[in-house]
Design an enzyme around this catalytic site. Structure first.
Site, PDB file in Angstrom:
ATOM      1  N   CYS A   1      27.792 -39.039 -16.748  1.00 32.99           N
ATOM      2  CA  CYS A   1      27.182 -39.219 -15.421  1.00 32.99           C
ATOM      3  C   CYS A   1      27.606 -40.561 -14.825  1.00 32.99           C
ATOM      4  CB  CYS A   1      25.658 -39.168 -15.515  1.00 32.99           C
ATOM      5  SG  CYS A   1      24.986 -37.608 -16.107  1.00 32.99           S
TER       6      CYS A   1
ATOM      7  N   CYS B   1      23.199 -41.159 -19.396  1.00 30.15           N
ATOM      8  CA  CYS B   1      24.303 -40.204 -19.591  1.00 30.15           C
ATOM      9  C   CYS B   1      25.655 -40.863 -19.287  1.00 30.15           C
ATOM     10  CB  CYS B   1      24.057 -38.997 -18.682  1.00 30.15           C
ATOM     11  SG  CYS B   1      25.451 -37.889 -18.471  1.00 30.15           S
TER      12      CYS B   1
END
Length: 127
Positions: A33, A30
């Site tokens: 993230c 991600c």
């Protein structure tokens, strides 16, 4: 304080304890993230009295499913075992610090009363 890995084995003990617990739900693939991780780590280093946990949604699919995590990163904040905040998306450092200030300022006795009132309102009437 460094962040700690949270799994289904230590989740309840971690979020159920007294004080503030922040959880970052994330995954290695991600992009947002990965962008949020250094902000989260840096903030963790500034607040030794707060537990900063990270939950890898790929490794902890059962836990992510139980909390219906649909977008990552998702940030959750608990205080004294009560979930106070949940939001998907990376926060800038200033917003994360602001959130911490607001959580610290809460009157937890008042929060507990509100939670109890909500629970009572949701209970079916007694016969």
């Amino acid at each position: 304080m460094a962040t700690i890995e949270i799994s289904k084995d230590n989740f309840k003990d971690t979020v159920g304890k007294q004080g503030i617990v922040m959880l970052d739900w994330w995954a290695s693939w991600c992009g947002p993230c990965r962008a949020f991780a250094p902000i989260y780590e840096q903030t963790a280093g500034k607040h030794a009295d707060i537990t900063f946990g990270k939950i890898d949604t790929d490794a902890q699919q059962e836990l992510a499913g139980a909390f219906e995590i649909r977008s990552i990163p998702t940030l959750m904040v608990f205080r004294d075992g009560i979930l106070l905040f949940e939001q998907a998306g990376a926060l800038p450092a200033a917003a994360l610090e602001d959130l911490i200030s607001k959580v610290r300022a809460l009157d937890m006795e008042d929060v507990r009363k509100q939670v109890e009132a909500q629970r009572a309102a949701q209970e079916p009437p007694k016969a």
